[in-house]
Design a protein around this motif. Structure first.
Motif, PDB file in Angstrom:
ATOM      1  N   GLY A 111       9.203 -19.820  19.496  1.00 49.52           N
ATOM      2  CA  GLY A 111       9.442 -18.416  19.229  1.00 49.52           C
ATOM      3  C   GLY A 111       9.354 -17.539  20.453  1.00 49.52           C
ATOM      4  N   GLN A 112       9.286 -18.158  21.625  1.00 48.61           N
ATOM      5  CA  GLN A 112       9.207 -17.396  22.865  1.00 48.61           C
ATOM      6  C   GLN A 112      10.607 -17.014  23.327  1.00 48.61           C
ATOM      7  OE1 GLN A 112       7.115 -20.260  25.273  1.00 48.61           O
ATOM      8  NE2 GLN A 112       5.110 -19.491  24.656  1.00 48.61           N
ATOM      9  N   GLY A 113      10.761 -15.762  23.731  1.00 48.97           N
ATOM     10  CA  GLY A 113      12.059 -15.249  24.127  1.00 48.97           C
ATOM     11  C   GLY A 113      12.265 -13.878  23.519  1.00 48.97           C
ATOM     12  N   PHE A 114      13.521 -13.519  23.286  1.00 47.45           N
ATOM     13  CA  PHE A 114      13.800 -12.190  22.746  1.00 47.45           C
ATOM     14  C   PHE A 114      13.915 -12.221  21.234  1.00 47.45           C
ATOM     15  CE2 PHE A 114      16.702  -9.042  21.010  1.00 47.45           C
ATOM     16  CZ  PHE A 114      16.060  -7.877  21.408  1.00 47.45           C
ATOM     17  N   SER A 115      13.142 -11.357  20.584  1.00 49.96           N
ATOM     18  CA  SER A 115      13.298 -11.049  19.166  1.00 49.96           C
ATOM     19  C   SER A 115      12.884  -9.597  18.975  1.00 49.96           C
ATOM     20  CB  SER A 115      12.458 -11.985  18.289  1.00 49.96           C
ATOM     21  OG  SER A 115      11.080 -11.827  18.562  1.00 49.96           O
ATOM     22  N   GLN A 116      13.332  -9.002  17.891  1.00 50.22           N
ATOM     23  CA  GLN A 116      13.071  -7.578  17.690  1.00 50.22           C
ATOM     24  C   GLN A 116      13.107  -7.246  16.207  1.00 50.22           C
ATOM     25  OE1 GLN A 116      14.847  -4.481  20.349  1.00 50.22           O
ATOM     26  NE2 GLN A 116      15.957  -3.847  18.517  1.00 50.22           N
ATOM     27  N   GLN A 117      12.145  -6.440  15.775  1.00 50.13           N
ATOM     28  CA  GLN A 117      12.147  -5.935  14.412  1.00 50.13           C
ATOM     29  C   GLN A 117      12.866  -4.591  14.378  1.00 50.13           C
ATOM     30  OE1 GLN A 117       8.376  -5.942  12.424  1.00 50.13           O
ATOM     31  NE2 GLN A 117       9.099  -4.769  10.674  1.00 50.13           N
ATOM     32  N   TYR A 118      13.950  -4.541  13.611  1.00 50.90           N
ATOM     33  CA  TYR A 118      14.771  -3.355  13.424  1.00 50.90           C
ATOM     34  C   TYR A 118      15.558  -3.014  14.697  1.00 50.90           C
ATOM     35  CZ  TYR A 118      11.638  -2.876   9.392  1.00 50.90           C
ATOM     36  OH  TYR A 118      10.905  -3.098   8.264  1.00 50.90           O
ATOM     37  N   GLY A 119      16.556  -2.161  14.519  1.00 56.68           N
ATOM     38  CA  GLY A 119      17.410  -1.766  15.627  1.00 56.68           C
ATOM     39  C   GLY A 119      18.861  -2.114  15.352  1.00 56.68           C
ATOM     40  N   TYR A 120      19.657  -2.091  16.414  1.00 57.26           N
ATOM     41  CA  TYR A 120      21.085  -2.388  16.325  1.00 57.26           C
ATOM     42  C   TYR A 120      21.393  -3.557  17.252  1.00 57.26           C
ATOM     43  CZ  TYR A 120      26.152  -1.888  16.798  1.00 57.26           C
ATOM     44  OH  TYR A 120      27.508  -2.126  16.826  1.00 57.26           O
ATOM     45  N   PHE A 121      22.162  -4.524  16.750  1.00 55.77           N
ATOM     46  CA  PHE A 121      22.509  -5.742  17.483  1.00 55.77           C
ATOM     47  C   PHE A 121      24.034  -5.846  17.521  1.00 55.77           C
ATOM     48  CE2 PHE A 121      18.511  -6.155  15.312  1.00 55.77           C
ATOM     49  CZ  PHE A 121      17.662  -6.827  16.181  1.00 55.77           C
ATOM     50  N   GLU A 122      24.586  -6.187  18.690  1.00 56.84           N
ATOM     51  CA  GLU A 122      26.042  -6.163  18.825  1.00 56.84           C
ATOM     52  C   GLU A 122      26.532  -7.268  19.763  1.00 56.84           C
ATOM     53  OE1 GLU A 122      28.714  -2.411  19.096  1.00 56.84           O
ATOM     54  OE2 GLU A 122      28.377  -3.011  21.183  1.00 56.84           O
ATOM     55  N   MET A 123      27.679  -7.825  19.436  1.00 56.76           N
ATOM     56  CA  MET A 123      28.399  -8.761  20.293  1.00 56.76           C
ATOM     57  C   MET A 123      29.837  -8.293  20.427  1.00 56.76           C
ATOM     58  SD  MET A 123      29.287 -12.836  19.707  1.00 56.76           S
ATOM     59  CE  MET A 123      30.389 -12.504  18.309  1.00 56.76           C
ATOM     60  N   ARG A 124      30.380  -8.401  21.638  1.00 53.72           N
ATOM     61  CA  ARG A 124      31.813  -8.148  21.859  1.00 53.72           C
ATOM     62  C   ARG A 124      32.454  -9.478  22.218  1.00 53.72           C
ATOM     63  NH1 ARG A 124      35.516  -6.371  26.133  1.00 53.72           N
ATOM     64  NH2 ARG A 124      37.155  -5.104  25.182  1.00 53.72           N
ATOM     65  N   ALA A 125      33.452  -9.889  21.429  1.00 56.00           N
ATOM     66  CA  ALA A 125      33.986 -11.231  21.597  1.00 56.00           C
ATOM     67  C   ALA A 125      35.441 -11.305  21.171  1.00 56.00           C
ATOM     68  CB  ALA A 125      33.165 -12.235  20.788  1.00 56.00           C
ATOM     69  N   LYS A 126      36.117 -12.322  21.693  1.00 57.88           N
ATOM     70  CA  LYS A 126      37.455 -12.715  21.251  1.00 57.88           C
ATOM     71  C   LYS A 126      37.341 -14.114  20.675  1.00 57.88           C
ATOM     72  CE  LYS A 126      40.838 -13.495  24.245  1.00 57.88           C
ATOM     73  NZ  LYS A 126      41.980 -13.272  25.173  1.00 57.88           N
TER      74      LYS A 126
END
Length: 265
Positions: A111-126
């Protein structure tokens, strides 16, 4: 599992598929009230098979699997490559029955690394096109002691070139028959996801989950109580998911411009 147009049935599990929405309609997202908490521009790539010490690992943190592709350890040029600020995830046919491809997770098995409770998450992809392809952008809750909480910000089935799917899952690990999933098909112009980059986003707070396509709201759901916890990020290119892979392009490539997370100011 069996599929009918507009419906999904799975034995012993409640699946709900909401009615269609129009991706061009809905409220626009206002990011002026947010601050960036995670920014991956893919100018380079920090990844290892299992960590620690890298921004991403190349496997599902709980050592699971899904789809008809095997997520492999990264090696030079495959399955990940970075050029001009764009990440490519390549999927190709292996020697055996499995395709070989890549997955990125923002936490390791501890569980080490980036995690977050609440907010906005986004990816830009093709996205890649073709029957059988299955790219995804997911959020998974850190606490899997009794339930696995999952938000599918975007998963696309290549057999449906005019839509993608957003989902909310609560997987009951002690009594799987109590698991509940809710889906929304988001219509788009046919083939448009393969022709250009688009943003796929979700905002999560204590009461509401809102999904966005090109920063226009396309769906919202009440936040289940199991979702009041930190979530981490998965980005992957898989195939199958119950759909035939015959005729799928070899190789197939997913291009990702960035992955970001925001928190309310």
């Amino acid at each position: 599992m069996r599929r009918l147009p507009g419906l999904i049935f799975m034995t012993g599990m409640a699946f709900i598929l909401a009615g269609p929405v129009r991706a061009a309609e809905g409220d626009s997202l206002d990011l002026s009230q947010y601050k960036v908490t995670f920014d991956e521009p893919f100018d380079s790539l920090s990844v290892s098979p299992w960590g620690p010490g890298t921004r991403w690992i190349a496997h599902i943190p709980w050592n699971g699997a899904f789809g008809d592709a095997k997520f492999v350890d990264p090696r030079p040029g495959f399955p990940f490559a970075v050029k001009d600020g764009i990440l490519s995830i390549e999927m190709r046919k292996g020697d055996g029955p499995k395709w070989l491809s890549g997955l990125l997770a923002s936490v390791d098995a501890k569980g080490q690394g980036f995690s977050q409770q609440y907010g906005y998450f986004e990816m830009r992809a093709k996205l890649p096109g073709g029957p059988g392809v299955w790219p995804g952008f997911w959020l998974i809750g850190l606490d899997r002691s009794s339930h696995t909480s999952e938000i599918d910000v975007m998963e696309h089935y290549g057999s449906m070139p005019d839509k993608y799917t957003a989902s909310v899952h609560v997987w009951d690990r002690k009594n799987p028959k109590q698991s509940v999933s809710d889906h929304q098909r988001v219509p788009v112009p046919e083939g448009s996801l393969y022709q250009d980059f688009h943003t796929y986003g979700v905002s999560v707070d204590a009461t509401t989950i809102r999904f966005y396509f090109d920063r226009k709201q396309v769906w919202e759901k009440p936040t289940p109580p199991e979702f009041r916890q930190p979530f981490y990020i998965l980005v992957d290119l898989s195939c199958g998911a119950g759909w035939p892979t015959a005729g799928m392009p070899d190789p197939s490539v997913m291009y990702v411009d960035y992955v970001r997370a925001y928190a309310a100011k």
